[in-house]
Design an enzyme around this catalytic site. Sequence first.
Site, PDB file in Angstrom:
ATOM      1  N   ASP A 146      -5.686   9.421  -2.024  1.00 39.41           N
ATOM      2  CA  ASP A 146      -6.220   8.163  -2.560  1.00 39.41           C
ATOM      3  C   ASP A 146      -6.521   8.332  -4.058  1.00 39.41           C
ATOM      4  OD1 ASP A 146      -6.975   5.514  -2.239  1.00 39.41           O
ATOM      5  OD2 ASP A 146      -9.027   5.998  -1.660  1.00 39.41           O
ATOM      6  N   HIS A 202      -1.498   0.985  -3.589  1.00 38.70           N
ATOM      7  CA  HIS A 202      -2.262   0.279  -2.560  1.00 38.70           C
ATOM      8  C   HIS A 202      -1.502  -0.945  -2.045  1.00 38.70           C
ATOM      9  CE1 HIS A 202      -5.609   2.857  -3.739  1.00 38.70           C
ATOM     10  NE2 HIS A 202      -6.177   2.506  -2.607  1.00 38.70           N
ATOM     11  N   HIS A 221       0.907   0.390   0.422  1.00 38.19           N
ATOM     12  CA  HIS A 221       0.075   0.778   1.574  1.00 38.19           C
ATOM     13  C   HIS A 221      -0.243  -0.440   2.446  1.00 38.19           C
ATOM     14  CE1 HIS A 221      -3.957   0.698   3.350  1.00 38.19           C
ATOM     15  NE2 HIS A 221      -3.772   1.960   3.669  1.00 38.19           N
ATOM     16  N   HIS A 276      -6.041   6.307   5.361  1.00 34.16           N
ATOM     17  CA  HIS A 276      -5.796   5.476   4.178  1.00 34.16           C
ATOM     18  C   HIS A 276      -5.155   6.271   3.038  1.00 34.16           C
ATOM     19  CE1 HIS A 276      -6.686   2.522   1.017  1.00 34.16           C
ATOM     20  NE2 HIS A 276      -7.184   3.515   0.322  1.00 34.16           N
TER      21      HIS A 276
HETATM   22 ZN   LIG Z   1      -7.793   3.514  -1.723  1.00 26.35          ZN
END
Ligand SMILES: [Zn+2]
Length: 371
Positions: A172, A257, A260, A274
């Site tokens: 992340d 993101h 994602h 995540h």
């Molecule tokens: Zn994130």
Amino acid sequence: MTQRGYGGPLRYVQGPGVIADLGAYVAPIATSALVVIDAFFWDSLVPSIEKGLAGKGVSSRFVRFGGEATDAEVERCVAEGRASGAGIVIGVGGGKALDTAKIAAFHLDARIATVPTIASTDSPTSSLGVIYTADGVYDHVVRCGRNPDIVLVDSELIIRAPVRFLVSGMGDALSTWYEARSNLESRSNNYIGDGYAATVAGARIARACHDVLMRDGRSALAAARSGRLTPAVENIIEANTLLSGLGFENCGVSAAHGVHDALTALEPTHHFFHGEKVAFGVICLLVLEGRPPEELEEALDFCIDLGLPTTLADLGLKDATEADLASVGELAMKPTNVIHSVPVTLTARSIADSIWTASRLAEERKAGRRC
Ligand SMILES: [Zn+2]
């Protein structure tokens, strides 16, 4: 004249055993605390937290977090906080427990403290909280308007968690600089208030996040695998929590993101954290933005060394069809998707092609490193 904005927590304290100082940080701002704590830590942490707060004259009431950050869970915490007249809500646990505590504090007009027990999320420092349905499906983001007053990161607690959390946090955090750069180049607004241009401070913090990951990520993993605390591990905990949290909120996110979010439409990705999915999103971002090969190689080698996913197969999508990729591209094009802050023209086709190409380039890199 463009307006620029910056925001962050008032206090950030990190190190082994700092949870013992919670009372000292809470006492100047509140006399009554509601503590929302992950069920896993109920037996091990409640007695010491209660004692530590009482020792500084702070009364406390504890809520065992139900496991999901739902509207109902927030309401339950708000009711407990009202009944006890809580002036501060303290969240102890993973991202969902912290988000629930932050949103409850927002509704109670109370101060906020976060005590993360894993280093895999940006939640501890940010002013945003995410609400899910009872089935764990993303529902909406709550803007709490303020960042936490206190962020207390006990590295002794963090190092005891499974190492996959720390690695996922690095995935992340890896997105922070690349996504900040997207926003800087496309002159998009950050997440402070209603949105401002990034400050020099925000941009430098995002870059520092990247530099720390490249310098210390591998060394931190080697130590953390055996539960050892070294300066590299402390640096990575700070990068995953503070630098990444400040970097994304003060600069913005983009295609890592965005990819994602669109990929979560494919069921096999639900089995990954995540940060693991975001790591693959980083590779896609670099291809989508047409960045030079050296940059792609640096990011790929970092992810491969850490065991982060870099190919569709790594995310359980070995059998993804052309139609699957096309639908991910379409989904990513939704106007609400954060992907639109990239500094290049987007089409569903360009997104799908970049995802496929990122995966292929990663496969070639892995094959090249084996021989
Ligand atoms: Zn994130």
